[in-house]
Motif scaffolding. Structure first.
Motif, PDB file in Angstrom:
ATOM      1  N   PRO A 198       0.806  -1.240   0.000  1.00 28.32           N
ATOM      2  CA  PRO A 198       0.000   0.000   0.000  1.00 28.32           C
ATOM      3  C   PRO A 198       0.828   1.274   0.000  1.00 28.32           C
ATOM      4  CG  PRO A 198      -0.965  -1.606   1.494  1.00 28.32           C
ATOM      5  CD  PRO A 198       0.356  -2.176   1.050  1.00 28.32           C
ATOM      6  N   SER A 199       2.051   1.218   0.515  1.00 28.24           N
ATOM      7  CA  SER A 199       2.886   2.426   0.558  1.00 28.24           C
ATOM      8  C   SER A 199       3.277   2.902  -0.836  1.00 28.24           C
ATOM      9  CB  SER A 199       4.142   2.170   1.394  1.00 28.24           C
ATOM     10  OG  SER A 199       4.985   1.212   0.752  1.00 28.24           O
ATOM     11  N   LEU A 200       3.196   2.019  -1.838  1.00 27.85           N
ATOM     12  CA  LEU A 200       3.546   2.378  -3.214  1.00 27.85           C
ATOM     13  C   LEU A 200       2.332   2.298  -4.138  1.00 27.85           C
ATOM     14  CD1 LEU A 200       7.007   0.566  -3.532  1.00 27.85           C
ATOM     15  CD2 LEU A 200       6.595   3.008  -3.191  1.00 27.85           C
ATOM     16  N   ALA A 201       1.134   2.361  -3.544  1.00 30.97           N
ATOM     17  CA  ALA A 201      -0.087   2.248  -4.348  1.00 30.97           C
ATOM     18  C   ALA A 201      -0.219   3.403  -5.339  1.00 30.97           C
ATOM     19  CB  ALA A 201      -1.307   2.202  -3.429  1.00 30.97           C
ATOM     20  N   ARG A 220      -0.305   3.357  -9.487  1.00 33.17           N
ATOM     21  CA  ARG A 220      -1.345   4.003 -10.291  1.00 33.17           C
ATOM     22  C   ARG A 220      -0.739   4.975 -11.297  1.00 33.17           C
ATOM     23  NH1 ARG A 220      -6.103   7.903  -7.833  1.00 33.17           N
ATOM     24  NH2 ARG A 220      -7.067   8.473  -9.841  1.00 33.17           N
ATOM     25  N   TRP A 221       0.258   5.740 -10.851  1.00 31.47           N
ATOM     26  CA  TRP A 221       0.924   6.702 -11.736  1.00 31.47           C
ATOM     27  C   TRP A 221       1.578   5.990 -12.914  1.00 31.47           C
ATOM     28  CZ3 TRP A 221       6.239   7.601 -12.698  1.00 31.47           C
ATOM     29  CH2 TRP A 221       6.550   8.834 -13.283  1.00 31.47           C
ATOM     30  N   LEU A 222       2.219   4.871 -12.644  1.00 29.64           N
ATOM     31  CA  LEU A 222       2.869   4.108 -13.706  1.00 29.64           C
ATOM     32  C   LEU A 222       1.848   3.543 -14.691  1.00 29.64           C
ATOM     33  CD1 LEU A 222       5.469   2.222 -11.486  1.00 29.64           C
ATOM     34  CD2 LEU A 222       6.046   3.837 -13.310  1.00 29.64           C
ATOM     35  N   GLN A 223       0.745   3.024 -14.175  1.00 28.38           N
ATOM     36  CA  GLN A 223      -0.289   2.471 -15.042  1.00 28.38           C
ATOM     37  C   GLN A 223      -0.851   3.525 -15.982  1.00 28.38           C
ATOM     38  OE1 GLN A 223      -2.816   0.905 -11.919  1.00 28.38           O
ATOM     39  NE2 GLN A 223      -2.267  -1.211 -12.412  1.00 28.38           N
TER      40      GLN A 223
END
Length: 266
Positions: free
Chosen positions: A64-67, A71-74
């Motif tokens: 969750p810390s890199l959620a 999303r930004w990468l997707q």
């Protein structure tokens, strides 16, 4: 007695200073700025060309810390995947073994080498995996990662690591062991972190002098390019300046690999 009292006072004061700078409020403070920033709102969906990215969370953090990073990468056409390492509190050697397996799977799923992106201890684990399997890694990004001195973090963090080692010795599975802190596992991983990366694995280390958990000097990997931001340690995955720094690097890696794939097809 006076020495004992002074030691307790010093430790308490240190904990207060740490929690004042590194807490949920300070780490989330940049979230509104990130969501309003052009680096979040803009960006082309084809920047990533499907390039795979394996996201490795920090110590006691979890996926969750890199959620938001995922999303930004997707949104930019990358293919991110969370590393399956739980809260990143296990034995270093075992976690690197798991990362290698996940690298292999992600390469198979995406059809090409993938990027490793890790925060804090996750960046150190990612570097170890990249050094072990450069043939699977397109590039490496480390955010506030103590790769020069992996045990040089704040004493409170090290205290938590020693507590996990004691719990492991008491029989709890899946935790850091004493060997990770003082034994052969530690020696092997320190040597692995000090080893030069392959020329085929470009690396970027992002650090902050405001980091109260990892001394910024510990992030100056000799094999990496360095970039400084003004963020707390916990706030690195939410800092728009971090994304502005890594965006052109990731786009360059994705474009280069895409051109190489097209050349092979021709």
């Amino acid at each position: 007695m006076l020495r004992s009292t002074a030691s307790v006072f010093t430790a308490t004061a240190g904990a207060v200073r740490l929690l004042t700078r590194e807490n949920a409020y300070t780490s989330l403070r940049d979230l509104p700025r990130l969501l309003r920033h052009p680096v979040w709102r803009a960006g082309r969906e084809d920047h990533g060309h499907g390039l795979g990215v394996l996201l490795v969370p920090g110590f006691c953090a979890g996926s969750p810390s890199l959620a938001l990073t995922r999303r930004w990468l997707q949104k930019r056409g990358f293919t991110p995947r969370n590393a399956d390492i739980g809260f990143d509190i296990g034995c270093t050697g075992e976690l690197v073994d798991r990362l290698e397996q996940q690298l292999t799977e992600h390469v198979h799923d995406t059809g090409g080498r993938v990027v490793l992106l890790g925060h804090s201890r996750g960046g150190g684990l990612a570097r170890l995996a990249a050094a072990r399997r450069p043939d699977l890694v397109r590039g490496l990004i480390m955010l506030g990662s103590p790769v020069v001195d992996p045990l040089g973090a704040h004493p409170i963090v090290l205290g938590a690591a020693h507590l996990l080692a004691r719990l492991s010795a008491a029989g709890l599975p899946g935790l850091l062991t004493a060997d990770c802190l003082t034994g052969r596992c530690r020696d092997d991983n320190v040597a692995g972190l000090a080893a030069p990366l392959s020329p085929d694995v470009p690396a970027l280390s992002v650090y902050s002098r405001r980091d109260a958990i990892v001394p910024w000097q510990s992030s100056l990997d000799p094999s990496a390019t360095h970039a400084e931001v003004r963020s707390t340690h916990l706030g690195l995955p939410l800092d728009p300046d971090v994304y502005s720094t890594i965006e052109p690097v990731l786009a360059s890696w994705a474009e280069t690999d895409d051109e190489r794939d097209l050349a092979q097809v021709r």
